[in-house]
Motif scaffolding. Structure first.
Motif, PDB file in Angstrom:
ATOM      1  N   GLY A  67      -3.296  97.119  99.861  1.00 19.10           N
ATOM      2  CA  GLY A  67      -4.480  97.890  99.481  1.00 19.10           C
ATOM      3  C   GLY A  67      -4.226  98.805  98.296  1.00 19.10           C
ATOM      4  N   GLY A  86      -6.322  98.404  95.128  1.00 21.03           N
ATOM      5  CA  GLY A  86      -7.087  99.562  94.660  1.00 21.03           C
ATOM      6  C   GLY A  86      -6.696  99.970  93.249  1.00 21.03           C
ATOM      7  N   ILE A 104      -8.208  97.391  90.888  1.00 20.12           N
ATOM      8  CA  ILE A 104      -9.663  97.567  90.751  1.00 20.12           C
ATOM      9  C   ILE A 104      -9.975  98.781  89.882  1.00 20.12           C
ATOM     10  CG2 ILE A 104     -11.771  98.198  92.030  1.00 20.12           C
ATOM     11  CD1 ILE A 104     -11.095  95.294  92.281  1.00 20.12           C
ATOM     12  N   ILE A 158      -9.097 103.361  99.337  1.00 23.39           N
ATOM     13  CA  ILE A 158     -10.242 102.506  98.992  1.00 23.39           C
ATOM     14  C   ILE A 158      -9.811 101.042  98.987  1.00 23.39           C
ATOM     15  CG2 ILE A 158     -11.895 101.900  97.172  1.00 23.39           C
ATOM     16  CD1 ILE A 158     -12.552 104.508  98.605  1.00 23.39           C
ATOM     17  N   GLY A 159      -8.700 100.753  98.350  1.00 24.87           N
ATOM     18  CA  GLY A 159      -8.186  99.384  98.334  1.00 24.87           C
ATOM     19  C   GLY A 159      -7.809  98.887  99.713  1.00 24.87           C
ATOM     20  N   VAL A 212     -10.876  97.920 101.780  1.00 25.00           N
ATOM     21  CA  VAL A 212     -11.367  96.594 101.382  1.00 25.00           C
ATOM     22  C   VAL A 212     -10.467  95.506 101.962  1.00 25.00           C
ATOM     23  CG1 VAL A 212     -11.764  95.061  99.413  1.00 25.00           C
ATOM     24  CG2 VAL A 212     -12.493  97.442  99.300  1.00 25.00           C
ATOM     25  N   LEU A 243     -11.074  95.205 105.723  1.00 27.51           N
ATOM     26  CA  LEU A 243     -12.337  94.531 106.022  1.00 27.51           C
ATOM     27  C   LEU A 243     -12.200  93.020 105.855  1.00 27.51           C
ATOM     28  CD1 LEU A 243     -14.921  96.965 104.405  1.00 27.51           C
ATOM     29  CD2 LEU A 243     -14.512  96.574 106.840  1.00 27.51           C
ATOM     30  N   VAL A 244     -11.517  92.604 104.800  1.00 25.64           N
ATOM     31  CA  VAL A 244     -11.281  91.170 104.593  1.00 25.64           C
ATOM     32  C   VAL A 244     -10.375  90.624 105.689  1.00 25.64           C
ATOM     33  CG1 VAL A 244     -10.206  89.484 103.043  1.00 25.64           C
ATOM     34  CG2 VAL A 244     -11.695  91.252 102.121  1.00 25.64           C
TER      35      VAL A 244
END
Length: 88
Positions: free
Chosen positions: A38, A42, A45, A67-68, A71, A74-75
């Motif tokens: 992550g 992050g 991104i 934040i990363g 994500v 969640l994936v």
């Protein structure tokens, strides 16, 4: 950054992201691995949209890596559950 910094940042961000996503941790090793992934994601991104990525162990870098990691978590949950229901 040294590998120790990535491990520390990954552990912190993985723990925080696990608490945000599913209110419980995935275990220290999985939290750390997903947190490191992550942090990398992050940082990538944020750099892609023109901001600085992960710069060390500081609040901004923790924010970027959390934040990363959210994500990535969640994936991970979507793939591990087969997409049966939303995580949030």
């Amino acid at each position: 950054m040294s590998i120790l910094v990535w491990v520390i940042l990954g552990l912190i961000s993985g723990f925080i992201a696990s608490k945000i996503v599913n209110k419980r941790g995935e275990g220290i090793l999985l939290d750390m691995m997903l947190g490191i992934v992550g942090a990398l994601f992050g940082g990538w991104i944020f750099a892609a949209v023109g901001h600085s990525g992960v710069t060390g162990v500081n609040l901004y870098s923790i924010f970027v890596s959390v934040i990363g990691a959210v994500v990535v978590l969640l994936v991970y949950h979507a793939l591990s559950r087969g997409g049966r229901r939303p995580v949030l």
